[in-house]
Design an enzyme around this catalytic site. Structure first.
Site, PDB file in Angstrom:
ATOM      1  N   LEU A  57      34.701  41.808  31.894  1.00  0.00           N
ATOM      2  CA  LEU A  57      33.239  41.779  31.816  1.00  0.00           C
ATOM      3  C   LEU A  57      32.584  41.402  33.142  1.00  0.00           C
ATOM      4  CD1 LEU A  57      32.716  40.226  28.267  1.00  0.00           C
ATOM      5  CD2 LEU A  57      32.670  42.630  28.935  1.00  0.00           C
ATOM      6  N   HIS A  58      33.317  40.714  34.012  1.00  0.00           N
ATOM      7  CA  HIS A  58      32.714  40.381  35.312  1.00  0.00           C
ATOM      8  C   HIS A  58      32.620  41.617  36.215  1.00  0.00           C
ATOM      9  CE1 HIS A  58      36.406  39.531  38.128  1.00  0.00           C
ATOM     10  NE2 HIS A  58      36.617  40.587  37.368  1.00  0.00           N
ATOM     11  N   ASP A  59      33.225  42.721  35.770  1.00  0.00           N
ATOM     12  CA  ASP A  59      33.136  43.993  36.513  1.00  0.00           C
ATOM     13  C   ASP A  59      31.846  44.751  36.212  1.00  0.00           C
ATOM     14  OD1 ASP A  59      35.555  43.724  37.768  1.00  0.00           O
ATOM     15  OD2 ASP A  59      36.676  44.913  36.323  1.00  0.00           O
TER      16      ASP A  59
END
Length: 365
Positions: free
Chosen positions: A274-276
């Protein structure tokens, strides 16, 4: 009495003289320290790109591996890696001595040996593949436009190189694809060392690793969970290109697009996924997973949580890299909660140990 007074005056002058010498020396030492510290700041903040390029050279030629065999003279190392001028090899390795990547012998100048840091970036450590991934030429060129990104308030990385997004280059360039896959293996290997049984999958029948790349993460968990079936789910170009795809009798590799569909399962793993993506894209991903979840399914998220009370340098470094490469970000706990709530999820368990990663277990509200 005259003699005594003369001696006293001479003593006063001597004390005054030596006192001044001490003050001058103290002032000079203070100035030297301030000069040294200011020059270190200059090297640290203004010349980081030089350090990165130097380190990329070390990684490209696997110099850390060579020292695992024992101390070596720079001329021998130069011959092994094919430098045209051995003096350049010496200057490269000498540069990293203050950075503790290498040691240089005092009695035999020019003979270098390994350190705990260099071992971490060798085949005997867990950071070699990650080191090559983060210092590769493509990432270096992407960061050249960082000042423009901050000025314009948007990622200028891929567009500065004529790309619509980061993944476009990934799909077109086979060599970078291999570097990426190896980097993800390195990331999994490094993170797995610090998990120490923190992930319990025993209550689930089928577990999907969303964006699992090579399948090493879910594959490594199956041996300690004999009743679990694993699915490694990622893009077709990743699944079909990974040169080290994990093989396990209870692991299935499935290609697909997690913006459109994910397999049905009891549990979904998302490690550094999700940090992408931006909040909007994360919303889409979580909504897609929600459609395939069973009533009691869980999502286990392993990711960074920014803590304003104690920032970690690597967390903030990753935040800038995510911003520049994929227009994404690292999040604080408040930001994670807001994201989950917007998608109809709640946090059931939150575990942030001394050693990363932070583990979040979420379910439908």
């Amino acid at each position: 009495m005259v003699r005594v007074s003369v001696l006293l005056k001479l003593g006063e002058k001597s004390l005054y003289f030596y006192s001044n010498i001490k003050k001058v020396r103290y002032q000079r030492n203070k100035e030297m320290m301030e000069y040294s510290e200011s020059m270190e700041l200059l090297e640290k903040f203004a010349s980081g790109f030089v350090l990165s390029r130097m380190f990329q050279t070390v990684m490209r030629h696997s110099i850390c591996d060579l020292l695992e065999e024992g101390p070596k003279h720079y001329s021998d190392i130069s011959k092994e890696i094919g430098f045209k001028d051995e003096w350049f090899c010496y200057r490269l390795m000498r540069y990293f001595v203050p950075h503790k990547l290498f040691n240089e012998s005092i009695s035999e100048v020019g003979v270098f040996s390994k350190t705990p840091y260099s071992t971490e970036f060798s085949l005997n450590g867990s950071l070699k593949k990650l080191g090559k991934f983060h210092s590769n030429d493509f990432h270096y060129r992407l960061t050249e436009s960082l000042p423009t990104s901050f000025l314009n308030g948007r990622s200028e990385g891929p567009s500065s190189l004529g790309l619509s997004n980061y993944w476009e280059y990934f799909e077109k360039n086979g060599s970078h694809k291999n570097i990426f896959n190896d980097g993800m293996i390195g990331c999994t290997t490094h993170i797995s060392k610090h998990l120490n049984g923190r992930i319990d999958l025993s209550s689930f029948e089928t577990v999907v690793d969303v964006g699992g790349s090579h399948g090493f993460f879910i594959g490594s968990l199956l041996d300690s969970h004999p009743n679990v079936k694993g699915i490694n789910f990622d893009m077709e170009c990743v699944i079909n290109s990974s040169n080290e795809k994990f093989q396990h009798p209870r692991l299935l590799h499935v290609a697909g697009d997690f913006f459109k569909y994910v397999p049905e399962a009891d549990c979904y793993l998302m490690k550094n996924i999700l940090h992408d993506w931006s909040d909007e894209k994360c919303y889409e991903i979580l909504k897609t997973i929600s459609k395939s979840m069973k009533p009691n399914s869980k999502i286990i998220i392993l990711d960074i949580i920014l803590n304003p009370i104690k920032y970690y340098k690597n967390d903030l470094y990753m935040d800038i890299i995510m911003m520049q490469l994929v227009d994404a970000k690292e999040r604080s706990l408040i930001e994670w909660v807001e994201l989950f709530q917007s998608c109809g999820f709640k946090i059931e368990k939150f575990e942030s140990g001394e050693i990363p990663p932070t583990i979040l277990i979420i379910s439908k509200q």
